[in-house]
Design an enzyme around this catalytic site. Structure first.
Site, PDB file in Angstrom:
ATOM      1  N   SER A   1     -39.084 -28.890  20.203  1.00  0.00           N
ATOM      2  CA  SER A   1     -39.452 -29.436  20.435  1.00  0.00           C
ATOM      3  C   SER A   1     -38.328 -30.727  20.788  1.00  0.00           C
ATOM      4  O   SER A   1     -37.715 -30.347  22.534  1.00  0.00           O
ATOM      5  CB  SER A   1     -40.081 -30.006  18.793  1.00  0.00           C
ATOM      6  OG  SER A   1     -40.401 -31.574  18.873  1.00  0.00           O
TER       7      SER A   1
ATOM      8  N   ASP B   1     -50.848 -27.562  20.461  1.00  0.00           N
ATOM      9  CA  ASP B   1     -50.105 -28.729  19.926  1.00  0.00           C
ATOM     10  C   ASP B   1     -50.379 -29.842  20.299  1.00  0.00           C
ATOM     11  O   ASP B   1     -50.808 -30.452  21.716  1.00  0.00           O
ATOM     12  CB  ASP B   1     -48.804 -28.165  20.625  1.00  0.00           C
ATOM     13  CG  ASP B   1     -47.746 -28.914  20.667  1.00  0.00           C
ATOM     14  OD1 ASP B   1     -47.780 -29.828  19.775  1.00  0.00           O
ATOM     15  OD2 ASP B   1     -46.526 -28.194  20.653  1.00  0.00           O
TER      16      ASP B   1
ATOM     17  N   HIS C   1     -47.430 -26.907  16.780  1.00  0.00           N
ATOM     18  CA  HIS C   1     -46.582 -27.195  17.668  1.00  0.00           C
ATOM     19  C   HIS C   1     -45.448 -26.224  17.020  1.00  0.00           C
ATOM     20  O   HIS C   1     -44.955 -25.521  16.167  1.00  0.00           O
ATOM     21  CB  HIS C   1     -46.031 -28.488  16.920  1.00  0.00           C
ATOM     22  CG  HIS C   1     -44.802 -29.039  17.365  1.00  0.00           C
ATOM     23  ND1 HIS C   1     -44.440 -29.453  18.917  1.00  0.00           N
ATOM     24  CD2 HIS C   1     -43.985 -29.653  16.952  1.00  0.00           C
ATOM     25  CE1 HIS C   1     -43.193 -29.788  18.913  1.00  0.00           C
ATOM     26  NE2 HIS C   1     -43.281 -30.370  17.775  1.00  0.00           N
TER      27      HIS C   1
END
Length: 631
Positions: free
Chosen positions: A224, A339, A370
């Site tokens: 991320s 995601d 994710h």
């Protein structure tokens, strides 16, 4: 140096890490050192490195070349190090695995009262936002920043390094959320690992510390935001950053918070925008708080533009595709096709650009949401090849590794590349009454602007969620068109592109498109029903590049515009017996603004179509639909 017999294709051997890179420069005594063990092209756990009680841990501050907090001095970033004892006892030099993050000292709690209010007309002024109060308690001392990657890589003979992003934790400066200092801070740490920047034992002191134990070759990874920063560092072209493994990286803050000119939130965080993220991570020194709020956060609020949603120099500076020419680090990209936070286009757009530039590239995609790193074997082979320097043949491995539906993520299927080399665009055309479920077929006999005057209308109402609309037998809040039941599986690989001719009865409106698998069974987040999604602003129909539109033109009520845009990349096998559906609607409850209900969109079906990336192309689609090749 000792060699051991191995398999027929590749020997097993043990060798000091530094010797793999520069044996001629090492003293004769180095040959007796404890060293990395390489087997099957991967670094193995070495018992002498695996005793965590002997590991050497320390922290320091690296001096950067920028001053982002306005105090007239270069900012220093906080760094921690974990390295094998043999770096001290034997003078062993080791490669480095490095992760940097703005999250290591905590974040603000999620409070949607401080997000942007979605109750805003498209193209209208947004209600003012109430910023987060300064709720993140500053941690004065944090010698051990993180333990991520330590247990995996130190026993294999690597050092693991962490650093805190500018303006977070014990790092000086201001967070800029994609600004230049977020790229230059990890560059400075890599420069320090190569003897080109200064490190200090304290944030204000002058006692220096050197990374004499490092080979200078660095691999970065993270997920991320932590996956964004390896790419950010790589765009600087810093010498010594040999490989990166970004997992679900945000490669453009515009594409994170906007979509084809439309204001769009990341999944799960309605109303988030770049200034909200600033508030979420700002855990730095209290004495610079007012400066950072006034000179960084408030400037973000002034430039983010939730009125038009258009691209600008502000966003361009936070789009790493614009800096891609600096990347030389071998890149193993990882992302989930479902995601909806950092959407798969982020990895796709960068991997395509790196392939064009000849940068060593591998791609791992899975069917989940994710996050989700590649299997350790893929990561190990990548780092062993590029930061240890062992020629293990990874460059001859398949470029793409995709976890098929229902498979173990540790057992991806290899493909020559992504999208699948045999994928070709196949156009499908809607027809009939989309308030029920119309048709979606290969037949283009009715194609063309205004052909047969067949249209469909959508009455906007954000109160209906997308999955409700897809499941409804009838709704005037969406148009739904579907193929007959598939006679064979259809493998989609790549980017579906939708072309829509549409008018509205207002100057600006949301436009949302889902590609679905029917019948809708509920949920729909992981393969059962949802294939992919996309959003666009019809006001940007005339933009030169609708993915990053600089200007838009208000719609003339009742006047049609034509726009074409990509949905999110995907790789999915739609099973025989399912129907592929195209759903067109206006406001997407989970992602777009929530204007007052009642706007009416009219879609000209004669000039609306979707191009699907079908493996096997038109012939495969015809077989699946039972359409003779002669038709």
């Amino acid at each position: 140096m000792q060699w051991y017999s191995g398999g027929a294709d590749e020997p097993r051997f043990a060798v000091p890490a530094a010797a793999l890179l520069a044996f001629a420069l090492l003293p004769a005594a180095t040959a007796a050192q404890t060293g990395l063990v390489i087997e099957d092209g991967q670094a193995q756990i070495v018992p002498a490195f695996a005793d965590s009680s002997t590991w050497i841990r320390h922290d320091l501050w690296v001096e950067t070349g920028f001053d982002s907090d306005g105090d007239g001095r270069p900012d220093r970033v906080h760094v921690d190090v974990t390295r094998p004892a043999q770096t001290e006892s034997e003078g062993l030099q080791v490669p480095v695995i490095y992760e940097t993050s703005p999250y290591y000292s905590g974040v603000a709690g999620i409070d949607f009262a401080h997000f942007w209010d979605l109750r805003q007309e498209v193209g209208g002024e947004p209600p003012p936002r109430d910023p987060f109060p300064p709720t993140i308690r500053h941690i004065e001392s944090q010698p051990r920043i993180s333990n991520s990657h330590v247990a995996t890589w130190v026993p294999r003979g690597f050092a693991v390094v962490h650093s805190q992003s500018p303006g977070t934790g014990q790092s000086q400066g201001c967070p800029t959320v994609g600004g230049a200092n977020e790229s230059l801070a990890p560059k400075a740490v890599i420069d320090w690992l190569n003897g080109r920047a200064r490190g200090f034992t304290s944030v204000e002191g002058d006692e220096e510390v050197e990374a004499w134990w490092a080979t200078g070759r660095v691999g970065m990874t993270g997920t991320s935001y932590n996956g964004t920063l390896p790419l950010a560092a790589a765009t600087t072209g810093v010498e010594g950053l040999e490989a990166i493994i970004p997992v679900a990286p945000n490669t453009s803050y515009y594409h994170y918070y906007r979509s084809n000119g439309l204001v769009r939130a990341p999944g799960g965080y309605p109303g988030e925008d770049i200034d909200v993220l600033f508030d979420f991570i700002f855990s730095g020194f209290p004495e610079v708080r007012d400066y950072c709020l006034a000179n960084v956060r408030d400037e973000m609020t002034a430039q983010l533009d939730r009125v038009t949603g258009d691209y600008s120099d502000f966003w361009a500076g936070r789009d790493y595709l614009n800096h891609i020419d600096g990347v030389r680090a071998a890149t193993l990209m990882s992302h989930g096709f479902n995601d909806w936070n950092v959407m798969p286009e982020h990895s796709y757009r960068i991997s395509m650009a790196l392939r064009e530039r000849g940068v060593p590239l591998q791609i791992f995609y899975h069917q989940g949401g994710h996050g989700g790193p590649p299997p350790l074997e893929l990561m190990n082979r990548w780092f062993t090849r590029y930061i240890v320097g062992v020629k293990n043949g990874v460059e001859d491995d398949p470029e793409a590794w995709i976890v098929r539906e229902g498979d173990d993520p540790r057992e991806p299927t290899p493909y020559p590349s992504y999208p699948h080399p045999e994928a070709e665009g196949v156009a499908l055309h809607p027809g009939g009454d989309g308030h029920w479920t119309g048709t979606l077929s290969l037949d283009d006999s009715g194609a063309g602007p205004g052909a047969d005057a067949e249209t469909g209308t959508v009455v906007d109402n954000f109160a209906f969620a997308g999955d409700e609309l897809a499941a409804a037998e009838w709704s005037n809040h969406r148009l739904l068109y579907a193929t007959p039941e598939l006679r064979e599986d259809v493998h989609l690989s790549g980017v579906a592109t939708v072309r829509v001719r549409v008018s509205a009865d207002v100057p600006a409106a949301n436009l949302s498109v889902w590609l679905v698998s029917l019948p809708w069974a509920g949920g729909g987040e992981i393969n059962d029903n949802l294939i992919t999604k996309g959003w666009a602003d019809p006001s940007n129909a005339r933009a030169e590049d609708i993915a990053s539109p600089r200007t838009g033109t208000p719609l003339t009520p009742g006047e049609f515009v034509e726009l074409e845009f990509a949905l999110q990349p995907d790789d999915q096998v739609i099973p025989a017996g399912a129907r592929i559906g195209l759903m067109i609607f206006s406001s997407d409850q989970s992602f777009t603004l929530h204007p007052d209900p009642g706007t009416t969109l009219t879609v000209d079906l004669g000039d609306t179509s979707i191009s699907l990336p079908v493996v096997g192309g038109n012939a495969a689609m015809r077989r699946a639909l039972g359409v003779p090749a002669s038709q």
